[in-house]
Design a protein around this motif. Sequence first.
Motif, PDB file in Angstrom:
ATOM      1  N   ALA A   1     -28.377 -96.125  56.289  1.00 51.19           N
ATOM      2  CA  ALA A   1     -27.501 -96.667  55.536  1.00 51.19           C
ATOM      3  C   ALA A   1     -26.193 -97.774  56.010  1.00 51.19           C
ATOM      4  O   ALA A   1     -25.575 -98.728  56.221  1.00 51.19           O
ATOM      5  N   GLY A   2     -27.027 -98.383  57.568  1.00 53.74           N
ATOM      6  CA  GLY A   2     -26.212 -99.079  58.284  1.00 53.74           C
ATOM      7  C   GLY A   2     -25.710 -97.669  59.738  1.00 53.74           C
ATOM      8  O   GLY A   2     -24.394 -98.951  59.909  1.00 53.74           O
ATOM      9  N   LYS A   3     -25.165 -96.677  59.316  1.00 52.01           N
ATOM     10  CA  LYS A   3     -24.533 -96.360  60.605  1.00 52.01           C
ATOM     11  C   LYS A   3     -24.432 -96.831  62.162  1.00 52.01           C
ATOM     12  O   LYS A   3     -23.302 -97.266  62.669  1.00 52.01           O
ATOM     13  N   THR A   4     -25.793 -96.907  62.202  1.00 57.27           N
ATOM     14  CA  THR A   4     -25.553 -97.286  63.738  1.00 57.27           C
ATOM     15  C   THR A   4     -25.442 -99.045  63.731  1.00 57.27           C
ATOM     16  O   THR A   4     -24.333 -99.363  64.963  1.00 57.27           O
ATOM     17  N   HIS A   5     -25.493 -99.974  63.182  1.00 56.44           N
ATOM     18  CA  HIS A   5     -25.024-101.037  62.814  1.00 56.44           C
ATOM     19  C   HIS A   5     -23.670-101.417  62.384  1.00 56.44           C
ATOM     20  O   HIS A   5     -22.134-101.979  63.602  1.00 56.44           O
ATOM     21  N   TRP A   6     -22.833-100.619  62.137  1.00 58.99           N
ATOM     22  CA  TRP A   6     -21.440-100.366  61.694  1.00 58.99           C
ATOM     23  C   TRP A   6     -20.179 -99.885  63.137  1.00 58.99           C
ATOM     24  O   TRP A   6     -19.869-100.465  63.995  1.00 58.99           O
ATOM     25  N   GLY A   7     -21.426 -98.477  63.715  1.00 60.75           N
ATOM     26  CA  GLY A   7     -21.104 -98.336  65.312  1.00 60.75           C
ATOM     27  C   GLY A   7     -20.772 -98.993  65.886  1.00 60.75           C
ATOM     28  O   GLY A   7     -19.606 -99.653  66.905  1.00 60.75           O
ATOM     29  N   LEU A   8     -21.670 -99.955  66.289  1.00 66.77           N
ATOM     30  CA  LEU A   8     -21.991-101.124  66.945  1.00 66.77           C
ATOM     31  C   LEU A   8     -20.860-102.413  66.914  1.00 66.77           C
ATOM     32  O   LEU A   8     -20.144-102.369  67.812  1.00 66.77           O
ATOM     33  N   HIS A   9     -20.906-102.564  65.845  1.00 65.66           N
ATOM     34  CA  HIS A   9     -19.621-103.749  65.182  1.00 65.66           C
ATOM     35  C   HIS A   9     -17.825-103.021  65.981  1.00 65.66           C
ATOM     36  O   HIS A   9     -17.723-103.737  66.691  1.00 65.66           O
ATOM     37  N   ARG A  10     -18.010-101.595  65.766  1.00 67.34           N
ATOM     38  CA  ARG A  10     -16.756-100.999  65.929  1.00 67.34           C
ATOM     39  C   ARG A  10     -16.752-101.179  68.453  1.00 67.34           C
ATOM     40  O   ARG A  10     -15.477-101.435  68.261  1.00 67.34           O
ATOM     41  N   ALA A  11     -17.777-101.090  68.733  1.00 68.57           N
ATOM     42  CA  ALA A  11     -17.209-101.066  69.850  1.00 68.57           C
ATOM     43  C   ALA A  11     -17.056-102.434  70.864  1.00 68.57           C
ATOM     44  O   ALA A  11     -16.847-102.603  71.043  1.00 68.57           O
ATOM     45  N   HIS A  12     -18.338-103.241  69.819  1.00 66.43           N
ATOM     46  CA  HIS A  12     -17.859-104.644  69.639  1.00 66.43           C
ATOM     47  C   HIS A  12     -16.527-105.013  70.251  1.00 66.43           C
ATOM     48  O   HIS A  12     -15.986-105.267  70.669  1.00 66.43           O
TER      49      HIS A  12
ATOM     50  N   LYS B   1     -10.654 -92.360  71.454  1.00 63.01           N
ATOM     51  CA  LYS B   1     -10.880 -92.157  70.016  1.00 63.01           C
ATOM     52  C   LYS B   1     -12.362 -91.999  70.126  1.00 63.01           C
ATOM     53  O   LYS B   1     -13.355 -92.688  70.947  1.00 63.01           O
ATOM     54  N   ARG B   2     -13.257 -91.187  69.029  1.00 65.53           N
ATOM     55  CA  ARG B   2     -14.101 -90.766  68.935  1.00 65.53           C
ATOM     56  C   ARG B   2     -14.891 -91.152  67.651  1.00 65.53           C
ATOM     57  O   ARG B   2     -14.262 -91.236  66.366  1.00 65.53           O
ATOM     58  N   VAL B   3     -15.940 -91.954  67.321  1.00 62.26           N
ATOM     59  CA  VAL B   3     -16.707 -92.247  65.889  1.00 62.26           C
ATOM     60  C   VAL B   3     -17.939 -91.810  66.933  1.00 62.26           C
ATOM     61  O   VAL B   3     -18.703 -92.005  67.121  1.00 62.26           O
ATOM     62  N   LEU B   4     -18.314 -90.386  65.205  1.00 62.59           N
ATOM     63  CA  LEU B   4     -18.975 -89.842  65.208  1.00 62.59           C
ATOM     64  C   LEU B   4     -20.156 -90.181  63.827  1.00 62.59           C
ATOM     65  O   LEU B   4     -19.454 -90.455  62.831  1.00 62.59           O
ATOM     66  N   LEU B   5     -21.691 -90.686  63.999  1.00 61.68           N
ATOM     67  CA  LEU B   5     -22.407 -91.077  63.369  1.00 61.68           C
ATOM     68  C   LEU B   5     -23.185 -90.404  62.369  1.00 61.68           C
ATOM     69  O   LEU B   5     -24.174 -90.147  63.160  1.00 61.68           O
ATOM     70  N   SER B   6     -23.325 -89.354  61.642  1.00 57.84           N
ATOM     71  CA  SER B   6     -24.347 -88.569  60.945  1.00 57.84           C
ATOM     72  C   SER B   6     -24.654 -89.321  60.159  1.00 57.84           C
ATOM     73  O   SER B   6     -24.156 -89.834  59.079  1.00 57.84           O
ATOM     74  N   ASP B   7     -26.216 -88.373  59.594  1.00 56.32           N
ATOM     75  CA  ASP B   7     -27.251 -87.942  59.314  1.00 56.32           C
ATOM     76  C   ASP B   7     -26.353 -87.355  57.232  1.00 56.32           C
ATOM     77  O   ASP B   7     -26.526 -85.942  57.649  1.00 56.32           O
ATOM     78  N   ALA B   8     -26.190 -87.798  56.303  1.00 58.94           N
ATOM     79  CA  ALA B   8     -25.714 -87.093  54.932  1.00 58.94           C
ATOM     80  C   ALA B   8     -26.327 -86.069  55.273  1.00 58.94           C
ATOM     81  O   ALA B   8     -26.112 -84.963  54.547  1.00 58.94           O
TER      82      ALA B   8
END
Length: 163
Positions: A43-54, A152-159
């Motif tokens: 779904a793009g969780k890692t991609h989304w997390g990297l945008h948030r990190a950036h 802040k924590r961003v947790l990315l999990s597989d549903a």
Amino acid sequence: ACFVEALEKKRAADAERLTPHQREVLDSLPATGDVHLRAPAGAGKTHWGLHRAHAEIERGANVLFCARNEALALFACRWIYRRCPAGLERLFVLVDPFAEGPRRALREGDALRLVSDATASFSLVVVDEAHHVYANDARRKAVESCVSPSSKRVLLSDASQGA
């Protein structure tokens, strides 16, 4: 051959941008507090997390990206570097073995090498595959030891996995 090359360039360019839905999710989340994003594989969780990190790095903050393997951590480092070369100084990674603590990527020519660097505090901690990381006591403790009251924590999990 030209069609295939053009298609690959378009796919690569599309992969760099968030989809409208991903952008909507990113923009709707609070700037403070923790976030747990659960979505299906792919779904793009890692991609989304990297945008948030950036975005956090662009504000001058330090970010810790946690991943179970070095390949994913180095992917994150290269992703940040392509967008903001100076941002590599603000990105730290935590990978197995987590007990070794945060590491920083150093450029050596065209290559990146991870070296220990436990000196930073982190505004944002992104945990990819959090369903696996937090299921292991040692990994969970290593991540949480890097979290301060202001982090802040961003947790990315597989549903499809337990979280």
